[in-house]
Design a protein around this motif. Structure first.
Motif, PDB file in Angstrom:
ATOM      1  N   LYS A 100       0.940  -1.079  -0.080  1.00 23.69           N
ATOM      2  CA  LYS A 100       0.090   0.030   0.044  1.00 23.69           C
ATOM      3  C   LYS A 100       1.012   1.243  -0.020  1.00 23.69           C
ATOM      4  O   LYS A 100       0.257   2.406  -0.116  1.00 23.69           O
ATOM      5  N   GLY A 101       2.310   1.185   0.196  1.00 21.28           N
ATOM      6  CA  GLY A 101       2.844   2.171   0.319  1.00 21.28           C
ATOM      7  C   GLY A 101       2.980   2.958   1.754  1.00 21.28           C
ATOM      8  O   GLY A 101       3.945   4.004   1.682  1.00 21.28           O
ATOM      9  N   ASP A 102       2.612   2.623   2.572  1.00 17.79           N
ATOM     10  CA  ASP A 102       2.549   2.977   4.023  1.00 17.79           C
ATOM     11  C   ASP A 102       3.734   2.858   4.631  1.00 17.79           C
ATOM     12  O   ASP A 102       4.470   1.834   4.501  1.00 17.79           O
ATOM     13  N   LYS A 103       4.109   3.824   5.298  1.00 15.78           N
ATOM     14  CA  LYS A 103       5.431   3.985   5.921  1.00 15.78           C
ATOM     15  C   LYS A 103       5.183   3.773   7.455  1.00 15.78           C
ATOM     16  O   LYS A 103       4.209   4.548   8.065  1.00 15.78           O
ATOM     17  N   ILE A 104       5.891   2.896   8.055  1.00 20.09           N
ATOM     18  CA  ILE A 104       5.665   2.354   9.369  1.00 20.09           C
ATOM     19  C   ILE A 104       6.741   3.035  10.198  1.00 20.09           C
ATOM     20  O   ILE A 104       7.884   2.878   9.709  1.00 20.09           O
ATOM     21  N   ASP A 105       6.349   3.671  11.586  1.00 13.14           N
ATOM     22  CA  ASP A 105       7.353   3.859  12.302  1.00 13.14           C
ATOM     23  C   ASP A 105       8.471   2.912  12.799  1.00 13.14           C
ATOM     24  O   ASP A 105       9.586   2.861  12.631  1.00 13.14           O
ATOM     25  N   VAL A 106       7.784   2.053  13.664  1.00 19.93           N
ATOM     26  CA  VAL A 106       8.508   0.866  14.276  1.00 19.93           C
ATOM     27  C   VAL A 106       8.243  -0.318  13.548  1.00 19.93           C
ATOM     28  O   VAL A 106       8.915  -0.992  12.796  1.00 19.93           O
ATOM     29  N   VAL A 107       6.802  -1.068  14.034  1.00 27.67           N
ATOM     30  CA  VAL A 107       6.275  -2.086  13.485  1.00 27.67           C
ATOM     31  C   VAL A 107       5.016  -2.282  13.624  1.00 27.67           C
ATOM     32  O   VAL A 107       4.345  -1.750  14.485  1.00 27.67           O
ATOM     33  N   ALA A 108       4.306  -2.814  12.421  1.00 30.60           N
ATOM     34  CA  ALA A 108       2.945  -3.073  12.448  1.00 30.60           C
ATOM     35  C   ALA A 108       2.441  -4.462  12.038  1.00 30.60           C
ATOM     36  O   ALA A 108       3.319  -5.214  11.344  1.00 30.60           O
ATOM     37  N   ILE A 109       1.257  -5.212  12.691  1.00 31.48           N
ATOM     38  CA  ILE A 109       0.815  -6.222  12.230  1.00 31.48           C
ATOM     39  C   ILE A 109      -0.528  -6.114  11.660  1.00 31.48           C
ATOM     40  O   ILE A 109      -1.268  -5.403  12.350  1.00 31.48           O
ATOM     41  N   ARG A 110      -0.956  -6.821  10.719  1.00 30.15           N
ATOM     42  CA  ARG A 110      -2.286  -6.652  10.128  1.00 30.15           C
ATOM     43  C   ARG A 110      -2.727  -8.237  10.096  1.00 30.15           C
ATOM     44  O   ARG A 110      -2.053  -8.911   9.641  1.00 30.15           O
ATOM     45  N   GLY A 111      -4.124  -8.382  10.527  1.00 31.76           N
ATOM     46  CA  GLY A 111      -4.564  -9.837  10.193  1.00 31.76           C
ATOM     47  C   GLY A 111      -6.016  -9.702  10.282  1.00 31.76           C
ATOM     48  O   GLY A 111      -6.643  -8.524  10.164  1.00 31.76           O
ATOM     49  N   ALA A 112      -6.692 -10.872  10.483  1.00 34.88           N
ATOM     50  CA  ALA A 112      -8.218 -10.627  10.538  1.00 34.88           C
ATOM     51  C   ALA A 112      -8.949  -9.923  11.485  1.00 34.88           C
ATOM     52  O   ALA A 112      -9.851  -9.100  10.971  1.00 34.88           O
ATOM     53  N   THR A 113      -8.428 -10.150  12.781  1.00 36.76           N
ATOM     54  CA  THR A 113      -8.901  -9.111  13.741  1.00 36.76           C
ATOM     55  C   THR A 113      -7.546  -8.807  14.638  1.00 36.76           C
ATOM     56  O   THR A 113      -6.530  -9.515  14.433  1.00 36.76           O
ATOM     57  N   ASP A 114      -7.680  -7.652  15.504  1.00 36.39           N
ATOM     58  CA  ASP A 114      -6.483  -7.257  16.195  1.00 36.39           C
ATOM     59  C   ASP A 114      -6.168  -8.172  17.371  1.00 36.39           C
ATOM     60  O   ASP A 114      -5.097  -8.183  17.934  1.00 36.39           O
ATOM     61  N   LYS A 115      -7.247  -9.121  17.763  1.00 36.23           N
ATOM     62  CA  LYS A 115      -6.903 -10.244  18.647  1.00 36.23           C
ATOM     63  C   LYS A 115      -6.968 -11.581  18.239  1.00 36.23           C
ATOM     64  O   LYS A 115      -7.268 -12.531  18.884  1.00 36.23           O
ATOM     65  N   SER A 116      -6.910 -11.456  16.863  1.00 33.16           N
ATOM     66  CA  SER A 116      -6.888 -13.132  16.293  1.00 33.16           C
ATOM     67  C   SER A 116      -5.722 -14.062  16.795  1.00 33.16           C
ATOM     68  O   SER A 116      -4.539 -13.246  16.783  1.00 33.16           O
ATOM     69  N   PRO A 117      -5.773 -15.212  17.103  1.00 35.20           N
ATOM     70  CA  PRO A 117      -4.678 -15.981  17.657  1.00 35.20           C
ATOM     71  C   PRO A 117      -3.455 -16.075  16.671  1.00 35.20           C
ATOM     72  O   PRO A 117      -2.182 -15.813  17.148  1.00 35.20           O
ATOM     73  N   GLU A 118      -3.783 -16.018  15.377  1.00 40.59           N
ATOM     74  CA  GLU A 118      -2.461 -15.922  14.352  1.00 40.59           C
ATOM     75  C   GLU A 118      -1.742 -14.724  14.552  1.00 40.59           C
ATOM     76  O   GLU A 118      -0.376 -14.630  14.564  1.00 40.59           O
ATOM     77  N   LEU A 119      -2.361 -13.531  14.668  1.00 38.91           N
ATOM     78  CA  LEU A 119      -1.719 -12.188  14.848  1.00 38.91           C
ATOM     79  C   LEU A 119      -0.995 -12.205  16.433  1.00 38.91           C
ATOM     80  O   LEU A 119       0.276 -11.610  16.368  1.00 38.91           O
ATOM     81  N   LEU A 120      -1.756 -12.667  17.156  1.00 35.90           N
ATOM     82  CA  LEU A 120      -1.084 -12.562  18.743  1.00 35.90           C
ATOM     83  C   LEU A 120       0.175 -13.521  18.686  1.00 35.90           C
ATOM     84  O   LEU A 120       0.985 -13.164  19.238  1.00 35.90           O
ATOM     85  N   LEU A 121       0.193 -14.848  17.920  1.00 38.38           N
ATOM     86  CA  LEU A 121       1.616 -15.492  18.005  1.00 38.38           C
ATOM     87  C   LEU A 121       2.656 -14.762  17.295  1.00 38.38           C
ATOM     88  O   LEU A 121       3.760 -14.769  17.699  1.00 38.38           O
ATOM     89  N   VAL A 122       2.412 -13.908  16.057  1.00 42.41           N
ATOM     90  CA  VAL A 122       3.526 -13.141  15.642  1.00 42.41           C
ATOM     91  C   VAL A 122       3.780 -11.943  16.377  1.00 42.41           C
ATOM     92  O   VAL A 122       5.023 -11.866  16.437  1.00 42.41           O
ATOM     93  N   ALA A 123       2.973 -11.426  17.061  1.00 39.11           N
ATOM     94  CA  ALA A 123       3.182 -10.368  17.812  1.00 39.11           C
ATOM     95  C   ALA A 123       4.128 -10.810  18.908  1.00 39.11           C
ATOM     96  O   ALA A 123       4.886 -10.006  19.578  1.00 39.11           O
ATOM     97  N   GLY A 124       4.053 -12.042  19.520  1.00 40.41           N
ATOM     98  CA  GLY A 124       4.920 -12.747  20.439  1.00 40.41           C
ATOM     99  C   GLY A 124       6.072 -13.032  20.101  1.00 40.41           C
ATOM    100  O   GLY A 124       7.129 -13.340  21.075  1.00 40.41           O
ATOM    101  N   GLN A 125       6.495 -12.796  18.832  1.00 41.06           N
ATOM    102  CA  GLN A 125       8.028 -12.945  18.235  1.00 41.06           C
ATOM    103  C   GLN A 125       8.642 -11.577  18.459  1.00 41.06           C
ATOM    104  O   GLN A 125       9.912 -11.567  18.389  1.00 41.06           O
ATOM    105  N   LEU A 126       7.896 -10.393  18.479  1.00 46.84           N
ATOM    106  CA  LEU A 126       8.700  -9.109  18.503  1.00 46.84           C
ATOM    107  C   LEU A 126       9.257  -8.548  19.723  1.00 46.84           C
ATOM    108  O   LEU A 126       8.438  -8.842  20.766  1.00 46.84           O
ATOM    109  N   SER A 127      10.142  -7.940  19.834  1.00 47.90           N
ATOM    110  CA  SER A 127      10.719  -7.316  21.261  1.00 47.90           C
ATOM    111  C   SER A 127      10.187  -5.782  21.284  1.00 47.90           C
ATOM    112  O   SER A 127      10.206  -5.376  22.358  1.00 47.90           O
TER     113      SER A 127
END
Length: 187
Positions: A100-127
């Protein structure tokens, strides 16, 4: 006033070419409409995700499809993050610049919902704390977008996400490339 010579009667010959052309075009139109309707109703498109009950009620990295995008970080950052996620068992589908050409300052995660398990698992990898965005996607993939202030993943990321007993989760269909048998042309 009468005509000196009697006028010839016009030929009552029927021109068949026009009605035949019209019937042929009508048959083509009806046939195309029938084929289009059948293609729409009997679509052979594969589902983007499949409802599954997970063993031990846990979502693990090998069941999650991640797209890693560079949202303004140094060149090669997205590829480096993708390699680390692959080593942890995630299936990385795409590595590219942010579509989309968006510039992100630090890090962003997009998924089905902001509380979906797959999104939370990826977020659990980030410091770092990630901006989580639920975009109601139906394929349940996760987009990880790294920006210029992204530093690193956790040394040891979240190994799995616990789910409620008998939870059904829609998991993406993962297409693994099949080797070409010896002696066969791939084209």
């Amino acid at each position: 006033m009468t005509a000196i010579h009697p006028q010839p009667r016009p030929h009552s010959r029927i021109h068949w070419r026009t009605p035949i052309t019209m019937v042929a075009l009508l048959v083509i139109l009806v046939g195309g409409a029938w084929w289009g309707w059948n293609s729409l109703i009997n679509s052979s498109a594969e589902p983007t995700c499949v409802d599954q009950k997970l063993p031990n009620n846990r979502l693990v990295p090998k069941q999650v499809v991640v797209n890693v995008y560079n949202g303004g970080a140094k060149a090669g950052t997205a590829a480096a993050v993708a390699d680390l996620l692959k080593k942890r068992g995630f299936y990385v589908a795409r590595i590219a610049n942010e579509p989309k050409g968006d510039k992100i300052d630090v890090v962003a995660i997009r998924g089905a919902t902001d509380k979906s398990p797959e999104l939370l698992l990826v977020a659990g990898q980030l410091s770092q704390k990630a901006l989580t965005i639920g975009d109601e996607r139906t394929d349940h993939t996760v987009d990880l977008v790294v920006g210029p202030r992204y530093t690193s993943l956790k040394p040891k990321g979240l190994p799995s996400i616990a789910l409620a007993p008998d939870t059904t989760l829609c998991l993406p269909v993962i297409h693994t490339p099949q080797p070409i048998p010896s002696g066969q042309n791939p084209n």
